[in-house]
Design a protein around this motif. Structure first.
Motif, PDB file in Angstrom:
ATOM      1  N   MET A   1     -37.348 -90.731  45.665  1.00  0.00           N
ATOM      2  CA  MET A   1     -38.402 -90.705  44.668  1.00  0.00           C
ATOM      3  C   MET A   1     -39.792 -90.647  45.303  1.00  0.00           C
ATOM      4  O   MET A   1     -40.682 -90.019  44.779  1.00  0.00           O
ATOM      5  N   ILE A   2     -39.960 -91.309  46.442  1.00  0.00           N
ATOM      6  CA  ILE A   2     -41.273 -91.327  47.100  1.00  0.00           C
ATOM      7  C   ILE A   2     -41.687 -89.932  47.564  1.00  0.00           C
ATOM      8  O   ILE A   2     -42.874 -89.645  47.674  1.00  0.00           O
ATOM      9  N   GLN A   3     -40.719 -89.052  47.836  1.00  0.00           N
ATOM     10  CA  GLN A   3     -41.078 -87.725  48.343  1.00  0.00           C
ATOM     11  C   GLN A   3     -41.871 -86.914  47.321  1.00  0.00           C
ATOM     12  O   GLN A   3     -42.559 -85.974  47.689  1.00  0.00           O
ATOM     13  N   TYR A   4     -41.814 -87.288  46.052  1.00  0.00           N
ATOM     14  CA  TYR A   4     -42.601 -86.574  45.054  1.00  0.00           C
ATOM     15  C   TYR A   4     -44.080 -86.957  45.115  1.00  0.00           C
ATOM     16  O   TYR A   4     -44.921 -86.298  44.516  1.00  0.00           O
ATOM     17  N   LEU A   5     -44.390 -88.016  45.834  1.00  0.00           N
ATOM     18  CA  LEU A   5     -45.784 -88.402  46.033  1.00  0.00           C
ATOM     19  C   LEU A   5     -46.383 -87.767  47.284  1.00  0.00           C
ATOM     20  O   LEU A   5     -47.583 -87.890  47.524  1.00  0.00           O
ATOM     21  N   TYR A   6     -45.564 -87.108  48.096  1.00  0.00           N
ATOM     22  CA  TYR A   6     -46.044 -86.496  49.333  1.00  0.00           C
ATOM     23  C   TYR A   6     -47.213 -85.534  49.127  1.00  0.00           C
ATOM     24  O   TYR A   6     -48.153 -85.552  49.915  1.00  0.00           O
ATOM     25  N   PRO A   7     -47.197 -84.674  48.098  1.00  0.00           N
ATOM     26  CA  PRO A   7     -48.368 -83.790  47.924  1.00  0.00           C
ATOM     27  C   PRO A   7     -49.670 -84.562  47.684  1.00  0.00           C
ATOM     28  O   PRO A   7     -50.708 -84.225  48.254  1.00  0.00           O
ATOM     29  N   LEU A   8     -49.614 -85.615  46.878  1.00  0.00           N
ATOM     30  CA  LEU A   8     -50.807 -86.421  46.629  1.00  0.00           C
ATOM     31  C   LEU A   8     -51.232 -87.149  47.899  1.00  0.00           C
ATOM     32  O   LEU A   8     -52.418 -87.171  48.253  1.00  0.00           O
ATOM     33  N   ILE A   9     -50.266 -87.735  48.597  1.00  0.00           N
ATOM     34  CA  ILE A   9     -50.568 -88.422  49.854  1.00  0.00           C
ATOM     35  C   ILE A   9     -51.141 -87.433  50.870  1.00  0.00           C
ATOM     36  O   ILE A   9     -52.094 -87.742  51.586  1.00  0.00           O
ATOM     37  N   GLY A  10     -50.570 -86.231  50.914  1.00  0.00           N
ATOM     38  CA  GLY A  10     -51.064 -85.202  51.829  1.00  0.00           C
ATOM     39  C   GLY A  10     -52.505 -84.835  51.551  1.00  0.00           C
ATOM     40  O   GLY A  10     -53.305 -84.661  52.468  1.00  0.00           O
ATOM     41  N   ALA A  11     -52.853 -84.698  50.262  1.00  0.00           N
ATOM     42  CA  ALA A  11     -54.233 -84.351  49.910  1.00  0.00           C
ATOM     43  C   ALA A  11     -55.197 -85.450  50.341  1.00  0.00           C
ATOM     44  O   ALA A  11     -56.254 -85.170  50.916  1.00  0.00           O
ATOM     45  N   VAL A  12     -54.836 -86.697  50.093  1.00  0.00           N
ATOM     46  CA  VAL A  12     -55.707 -87.816  50.464  1.00  0.00           C
ATOM     47  C   VAL A  12     -55.855 -87.906  51.987  1.00  0.00           C
ATOM     48  O   VAL A  12     -56.968 -88.057  52.505  1.00  0.00           O
ATOM     49  N   VAL A  13     -54.745 -87.782  52.695  1.00  0.00           N
ATOM     50  CA  VAL A  13     -54.788 -87.890  54.157  1.00  0.00           C
ATOM     51  C   VAL A  13     -55.623 -86.766  54.767  1.00  0.00           C
ATOM     52  O   VAL A  13     -56.429 -86.998  55.669  1.00  0.00           O
ATOM     53  N   THR A  14     -55.465 -85.541  54.278  1.00  0.00           N
ATOM     54  CA  THR A  14     -56.231 -84.442  54.872  1.00  0.00           C
ATOM     55  C   THR A  14     -57.722 -84.550  54.572  1.00  0.00           C
ATOM     56  O   THR A  14     -58.542 -84.208  55.427  1.00  0.00           O
ATOM     57  N   VAL A  15     -58.083 -85.016  53.386  1.00  0.00           N
ATOM     58  CA  VAL A  15     -59.512 -85.187  53.090  1.00  0.00           C
ATOM     59  C   VAL A  15     -60.101 -86.282  53.976  1.00  0.00           C
ATOM     60  O   VAL A  15     -61.205 -86.132  54.512  1.00  0.00           O
ATOM     61  N   LEU A  16     -59.355 -87.375  54.173  1.00  0.00           N
ATOM     62  CA  LEU A  16     -59.835 -88.426  55.073  1.00  0.00           C
ATOM     63  C   LEU A  16     -59.908 -87.931  56.515  1.00  0.00           C
ATOM     64  O   LEU A  16     -60.859 -88.242  57.239  1.00  0.00           O
ATOM     65  N   LEU A  17     -58.930 -87.158  56.925  1.00  0.00           N
ATOM     66  CA  LEU A  17     -58.936 -86.596  58.275  1.00  0.00           C
ATOM     67  C   LEU A  17     -60.096 -85.618  58.445  1.00  0.00           C
ATOM     68  O   LEU A  17     -60.760 -85.601  59.478  1.00  0.00           O
ATOM     69  N   ASP A  18     -60.364 -84.831  57.419  1.00  0.00           N
ATOM     70  CA  ASP A  18     -61.491 -83.899  57.444  1.00  0.00           C
ATOM     71  C   ASP A  18     -62.807 -84.650  57.624  1.00  0.00           C
ATOM     72  O   ASP A  18     -63.640 -84.279  58.447  1.00  0.00           O
ATOM     73  N   TRP A  19     -62.983 -85.718  56.878  1.00  0.00           N
ATOM     74  CA  TRP A  19     -64.195 -86.520  57.001  1.00  0.00           C
ATOM     75  C   TRP A  19     -64.308 -87.104  58.401  1.00  0.00           C
ATOM     76  O   TRP A  19     -65.381 -87.066  59.011  1.00  0.00           O
ATOM     77  N   ALA A  20     -63.213 -87.635  58.924  1.00  0.00           N
ATOM     78  CA  ALA A  20     -63.233 -88.241  60.257  1.00  0.00           C
ATOM     79  C   ALA A  20     -63.545 -87.205  61.327  1.00  0.00           C
ATOM     80  O   ALA A  20     -64.320 -87.469  62.252  1.00  0.00           O
ATOM     81  N   ILE A  21     -62.962 -86.031  61.219  1.00  0.00           N
ATOM     82  CA  ILE A  21     -63.220 -84.981  62.200  1.00  0.00           C
ATOM     83  C   ILE A  21     -64.687 -84.584  62.171  1.00  0.00           C
ATOM     84  O   ILE A  21     -65.329 -84.489  63.216  1.00  0.00           O
TER      85      ILE A  21
END
Length: 101
Positions: A1-21
């Motif tokens: 069931m958690i794998q259906y949250l992966y797209p949302l988690i991916g979006a949040v992680v990449t935006v945070l990574l973008d800011w950090a970079i």
């Protein structure tokens, strides 16, 4: 069931990574390459470009999350490539606009 949250988690992680970079890597680039323009991204790029880049990064994160959800290795590679291209374009735009000032 958690794998259906992966797209949302991916979006949040990449935006945070973008800011950090952008915020942290830019300082290191200026130390290593003194000709790197010292500029606040929003001042140089205008108002629409940061939003566009954030949208591209979020879409990349969603694609990466979907690649984990459905186990699609090709989609993962495409997401990583799009993320790299988005950051390359960011610095190209910064150099061009800073060169005009």
């Amino acid at each position: 069931m958690i794998q259906y949250l992966y797209p949302l988690i991916g979006a949040v992680v990449t935006v945070l990574l973008d800011w950090a970079i952008y915020t942290h890597l830019s300082a290191f680039l200026r130390v290593g390459f003194p000709s790197t323009p010292i500029a606040i991204y929003r001042e140089i790029a205008g108002s629409w470009l940061p939003r566009l880049r954030t949208a591209v990064v979020a879409i990349t994160g969603i694609a990466a999350g979907l690649s984990f959800t459905f186990k699609l290795g090709g989609l993962w590679l495409a997401a990583v490539a799009l993320f790299a291209v988005a950051h390359t374009l960011l610095y190209v735009i910064l150099y061009k606009v800073a060169g005009r000032n």
